[in-house]
Write an enzyme that holds these catalytic residues in place. Structure first.
Site, PDB file in Angstrom:
ATOM      1  N   ASP A   9       0.891  -1.275   0.012  1.00  0.00           N
ATOM      2  CA  ASP A   9      -0.132   0.113  -0.030  1.00  0.00           C
ATOM      3  C   ASP A   9       0.888   1.202  -0.073  1.00  0.00           C
ATOM      4  O   ASP A   9       2.234   0.924   0.344  1.00  0.00           O
ATOM      5  CB  ASP A   9      -0.880  -0.188   1.282  1.00  0.00           C
ATOM      6  CG  ASP A   9      -1.924   1.239   1.290  1.00  0.00           C
ATOM      7  OD1 ASP A   9      -2.288   1.747   0.395  1.00  0.00           O
ATOM      8  OD2 ASP A   9      -1.584   1.881   2.653  1.00  0.00           O
ATOM      9  N   ASP A  11      -0.252   5.064   1.080  1.00  0.00           N
ATOM     10  CA  ASP A  11      -0.418   6.079   2.089  1.00  0.00           C
ATOM     11  C   ASP A  11      -0.372   5.334   3.656  1.00  0.00           C
ATOM     12  O   ASP A  11      -1.410   4.325   3.720  1.00  0.00           O
ATOM     13  CB  ASP A  11      -1.648   6.875   1.824  1.00  0.00           C
ATOM     14  CG  ASP A  11      -1.877   7.587   0.546  1.00  0.00           C
ATOM     15  OD1 ASP A  11      -1.004   8.454   0.733  1.00  0.00           O
ATOM     16  OD2 ASP A  11      -2.515   7.249  -0.195  1.00  0.00           O
TER      17      ASP A  11
END
Length: 215
Positions: A9, A11
């Site tokens: 991922d 953020d």
């Protein structure tokens, strides 16, 4: 089993982008004379894509589909200009990526951030590390839909079971489970360890170097 690839991922996992995202949305809200929010509040708005964040940030009395769409366009335009001003890699991430790169581990990014912005941030902050940086192109493919993660595994010619999926949210853990990948939660992001474990994390790491121990 030896893991041969890692999907990250973006953020809350690779970068702390909270302030840039919050500042951009607050600029939009201020322009409309709507109440703004603190960074602590935005921490819980992040994870399901910027359109969803816009919906959560708008006042309940001004939350029609039309208003969300207008504000989303404004948010993207604003955020595009500031998305790498305060956004920085978490401590230890660059060292981790260097280590993984030297081991010939395949690396990719899969985010619910708009595809254009995902690619921009990955290219500017992490040049040359990732085989692919995939963001949100259509709402139907938003995590926890595993489609893009599985496409990455196909392009790598790896089985899903040979891939670690690393993220900081319940949505990331659900995506990993849906893709039949090994779910690794990170405690330095925007959610708690309890939430990650409750959402299916096989393990939660407290610093980037601990990922090497899993490999």
């Amino acid at each position: 089993m030896k893991f041969k690839g890692i999907i990250f991922d973006l953020d809350g996992t690779l970068v702390n982008s909270l302030e840039d995202i919050s500042d951009a949305m607050n600029t939009v809200l201020t322009g409309l004379n709507y109440p703004t929010h603190t960074y602590d509040i935005y921490q819980y708005f992040i994870g399901s894509g910027l359109r969803n964040l816009v919906s959560k940030a708008l006042p309940a009395s001004n939350n029609s589909d039309k208003q969300i769409e207008i504000c989303f366009d404004c948010m993207i335009n604003e955020y595009r200009e500031v998305c790498t001003i305060k956004t920085k890699p978490y401590e230890g991430i660059i060292t981790l990526l260097d280590n993984l790169f030297s081991r010939n581990i395949k690396l990719a990014v899969f985010s619910n951030k708009a595809d254009e912005l995902t690619k921009k941030i990955a290219a500017e902050i992490f040049p040359n590390y990732f085989d692919a940086a995939v963001g949100l192109s259509t709402e139907e493919l938003k995590k926890p839909n595993p489609f893009e993660a599985l496409e990455i595994s196909k392009n790598w010619n790896l089985k899903p079971e040979e891939i670690l999926f690393v993220g900081d949210s319940d949505i990331d853990m659900q995506t990993a489970i849906n893709a039949n990948m090994f779910a690794v939660g990170v405690s330095w992001g925007y959610r708690t360890e309890e939430e990650l474990i409750g959402s299916g994390a096989k393990v939660v790491i407290n610093k980037p170097s601990e990922l090497i121990e899993i490999l």
